[in-house]
Scaffold this motif. Sequence first.
Motif, short mmCIF file in Angstrom:
data_model
loop_
_atom_site.label_atom_id
_atom_site.label_comp_id
_atom_site.label_asym_id
_atom_site.label_seq_id
_atom_site.Cartn_x
_atom_site.Cartn_y
_atom_site.Cartn_z
N ARG A 218 0.47 7.85 15.21
CA ARG A 218 0.90 6.81 14.28
C ARG A 218 1.42 5.65 15.11
O ARG A 218 2.22 5.86 16.03
CB ARG A 218 2.01 7.31 13.36
N VAL A 219 0.93 4.44 14.82
CA VAL A 219 1.33 3.28 15.60
C VAL A 219 1.77 2.15 14.68
O VAL A 219 1.42 2.12 13.50
CB VAL A 219 0.19 2.78 16.52
N ALA A 220 2.54 1.23 15.27
CA ALA A 220 2.99 0.05 14.53
C ALA A 220 2.80 -1.18 15.40
O ALA A 220 3.11 -1.16 16.60
CB ALA A 220 4.46 0.19 14.13
N ALA B 286 -1.32 -10.54 1.80
CA ALA B 286 0.00 -10.68 1.18
C ALA B 286 0.94 -9.57 1.64
O ALA B 286 1.62 -8.92 0.84
CB ALA B 286 -0.13 -10.70 -0.35
N ALA B 287 0.96 -9.35 2.92
CA ALA B 287 1.89 -8.46 3.62
C ALA B 287 1.64 -6.97 3.43
O ALA B 287 1.75 -6.20 4.39
CB ALA B 287 3.34 -8.79 3.27
N SER B 288 1.34 -6.56 2.19
CA SER B 288 1.31 -5.12 1.94
C SER B 288 0.15 -4.65 1.07
O SER B 288 0.10 -3.48 0.71
CB SER B 288 2.62 -4.68 1.30
N SER C 217 -6.67 4.26 3.58
CA SER C 217 -5.25 4.25 3.23
C SER C 217 -4.33 4.56 4.41
O SER C 217 -3.11 4.47 4.28
CB SER C 217 -5.00 5.25 2.10
N ARG C 218 -4.88 4.92 5.56
CA ARG C 218 -4.03 5.13 6.74
C ARG C 218 -3.48 3.80 7.27
O ARG C 218 -2.54 3.80 8.08
CB ARG C 218 -4.77 5.87 7.85
N PHE C 219 -4.04 2.69 6.80
CA PHE C 219 -3.53 1.38 7.15
C PHE C 219 -2.50 0.95 6.08
O PHE C 219 -2.75 1.08 4.88
CB PHE C 219 -4.65 0.33 7.19
N SER C 220 -1.37 0.43 6.54
CA SER C 220 -0.39 -0.10 5.60
C SER C 220 0.33 -1.26 6.25
O SER C 220 0.44 -1.35 7.48
CB SER C 220 0.60 0.97 5.15
N LEU D 204 2.23 -3.88 10.81
CA LEU D 204 1.02 -3.16 10.41
C LEU D 204 1.17 -1.76 10.98
O LEU D 204 1.39 -1.59 12.17
CB LEU D 204 -0.23 -3.82 11.00
N ASN D 205 1.06 -0.77 10.10
CA ASN D 205 1.16 0.61 10.53
C ASN D 205 -0.18 1.32 10.33
O ASN D 205 -0.86 1.11 9.32
CB ASN D 205 2.24 1.34 9.73
#
Lengths: 121, 106
Positions: B18-20, B50-52, B60-63, B73-74
């Motif tokens: 998991r990265v950010a 729009a940020a999110s 969906s692993r991107f958020s 960005l996670n």
Amino acid sequence: QVQLVQSGSELKKPGASVKVSCKASGYSFTKFTINWVRQAPGQGLEWMGWISTDTGHPTYAPGFTGRFVFSLDSSVSTAYLQIISLEAEDTAVYFCARIYYYASGSHSDYWGQGTLVTVSS
Amino acid sequence: DVQMTQSPSILSASVGDRVAITCRASQNVIEYLNWYQQKPGKAPRLLIYAASNLQSGVPSRFSGSGFGTHFSLNISGLQPEDFASYFCQQSYSSPPTFGQGTRLEI
């Protein structure tokens, strides 16, 4: 499906001009503004400006005035980027992208595949 | 112009991690922050707007999260196809400006 298809790579000499095309399909061309983005070799993304496909009015980012011209041919759903008096520093990949506006923001949801313009003597 | 600063510039990770990636704006851009993924020789791909908000078709692993001047960005459970470059872009103030990019590598 929505597609933006750009013209092929160009090799030009300094001082020449080039015209890159961006043909849209799969949606109503005049309902979405087109913007242009430059990416120099190994570098990031740089917004060049946009053109309203409704009015044909272009807006240029600082640094892209004078030698850069945005235009349209709505009869064939195509936007154009012309660069005049090419310089070596213009060597880059140029992308067109459709802009989706909402509230006070926007994003580019569909992109052309990019056109490499190489300027070399 | 609003300056966008991403960190880190290069991020090394492994499949399954998991990265950010963070993006800081020099001025308040409210929630008008987009994230794009770019693979070598390809056009950028919109991931988050729009940020999110997850763009249609994006796993969906991107958020995304954040507001004002700080955004992230996670990516959870990295997949091999996620190794690419990532760019943030603010669209609140003209001209819209991009961050310098983060290269996610193995």
